[in-house]
Design an enzyme around this catalytic site. Sequence first.
Site, PDB file in Angstrom:
ATOM      1  N   ASP A   1       0.838  -1.207   0.000  1.00  0.00           N
ATOM      2  CA  ASP A   1       0.000   0.000   0.000  1.00  0.00           C
ATOM      3  C   ASP A   1       0.877   1.263   0.000  1.00  0.00           C
ATOM      4  O   ASP A   1       0.358   2.380  -0.066  1.00  0.00           O
ATOM      5  CB  ASP A   1      -0.993   0.000   1.172  1.00  0.00           C
ATOM      6  N   SER A   2       2.204   1.075   0.001  1.00  0.00           N
ATOM      7  CA  SER A   2       3.104   2.218  -0.208  1.00  0.00           C
ATOM      8  C   SER A   2       2.880   2.812  -1.599  1.00  0.00           C
ATOM      9  O   SER A   2       3.396   3.886  -1.906  1.00  0.00           O
ATOM     10  CB  SER A   2       4.569   1.800  -0.032  1.00  0.00           C
TER      11      SER A   2
ATOM     12  N   GLU B   1      -1.413  -5.359   8.512  1.00  0.00           N
ATOM     13  CA  GLU B   1      -0.642  -4.743   9.593  1.00  0.00           C
ATOM     14  C   GLU B   1      -1.351  -4.909  10.932  1.00  0.00           C
ATOM     15  O   GLU B   1      -2.577  -4.795  11.012  1.00  0.00           O
ATOM     16  CB  GLU B   1      -0.450  -3.246   9.304  1.00  0.00           C
TER      17      GLU B   1
ATOM     18  N   GLU C   1       8.925  -4.610  10.726  1.00  0.00           N
ATOM     19  CA  GLU C   1       9.423  -3.373  10.113  1.00  0.00           C
ATOM     20  C   GLU C   1       9.880  -2.398  11.201  1.00  0.00           C
ATOM     21  O   GLU C   1       9.200  -2.221  12.229  1.00  0.00           O
ATOM     22  CB  GLU C   1       8.315  -2.695   9.278  1.00  0.00           C
TER      23      GLU C   1
ATOM     24  N   LYS D   1      -1.125  -9.712   3.120  1.00  0.00           N
ATOM     25  CA  LYS D   1      -0.411  -9.205   4.291  1.00  0.00           C
ATOM     26  C   LYS D   1      -1.303  -8.169   4.951  1.00  0.00           C
ATOM     27  O   LYS D   1      -2.001  -7.427   4.257  1.00  0.00           O
ATOM     28  CB  LYS D   1       0.917  -8.571   3.857  1.00  0.00           C
TER      29      LYS D   1
ATOM     30  N   ASP E   1      -1.387  -6.470  -0.295  1.00  0.00           N
ATOM     31  CA  ASP E   1      -1.330  -5.753   0.979  1.00  0.00           C
ATOM     32  C   ASP E   1      -2.708  -5.180   1.296  1.00  0.00           C
ATOM     33  O   ASP E   1      -3.204  -4.311   0.576  1.00  0.00           O
ATOM     34  CB  ASP E   1      -0.314  -4.594   0.820  1.00  0.00           C
TER      35      ASP E   1
END
Length: 303
Positions: free
Chosen positions: A61-62, A132, A199, A130, A100
């Site tokens: 999602d960056s 978070e 991270e 993935k 993501d």
Amino acid sequence: MPIGCAYIILKEITAMAQKKTILDLVKMKETGEKAAWMVMYDACFASYAEEAGMDMILVGDSMGMIVYGYEGTVPVTMDMSIAHCQGVRRGAPNTYLIGDMPFGAYHASVGDAVHNAVRFMKEGGVDAIKLEGGVAVADKIEAIGKAGIVVFGHIGLTPQSSAAMGGFKVQGKNTATAKAVIDDAIAVYKAGARALLLEGVPEEVCAFVHKILPIPVYGIGAGIQCDGQVILAADALGMYKNFTPKFAKKYCDIGEIATRGMKDYIEEVKGGRFPAPEHKYKFGGDIDEFRAFLEETEKNLDL
Ligand code: KIV
């Protein structure tokens, strides 16, 4: 069937057979082979990653910052993420692909989480998702895993919660906050995550998590004592100018090459040197007939 065709088909089958599964990632952990994965968002770069032998690709999602120019990842939507996964999948059909889950796609309910993870699999063509968070999202990880989807956890510095963290801040720098990271790691593992990404944590914290968990543990800004590394292609290849984290290494400078190429192009266009003869299409018909036609057309013009 001609031998050439048979050879091509065999080559394709062999290539397809090389696509990794979660079991290959576990095997790599067991044998000590580090996994190298990169974050990217489009078919073109994905094809280079596959050619280079990348173990995995994350459609992160960056993309919010790198592709769309936002300040963070929060504005990224499911539809944006899925479209980019589809592009990457087309570019790298035989590379393990992780989607993501964007901010808001799994926070409101377990139902949302499973629904959106399923979308990644069905529409995005990914091999895993993935998400978070640790203790706080363990119920979502468990439900997605029970739907038969491979979940990669992501803890430590979690960019989607940067507002709550007070910015993009390294996590676990003292015993109390390191304990929180370790608690998250254990919660994610117990919830059924098949791999974990740490991270922005000190190496000691990542090394401990790697030591205690039986699943593959990967790092980004978490030191070397884990089962592999991920990095943004934009950082590693020198494409993103706004910010480069301390942990990122620039392996080449595409930005510099691109700027130079663009400057040369501008100069050649303005100087009338592009296109050159080799870039032009030839007229294939009767040139005399065509000239006569143009002459007639020009004569009768009524502009
Ligand atoms: O979106 C992303 O690029 C990521 C990486 C920081 C791993 O999640």
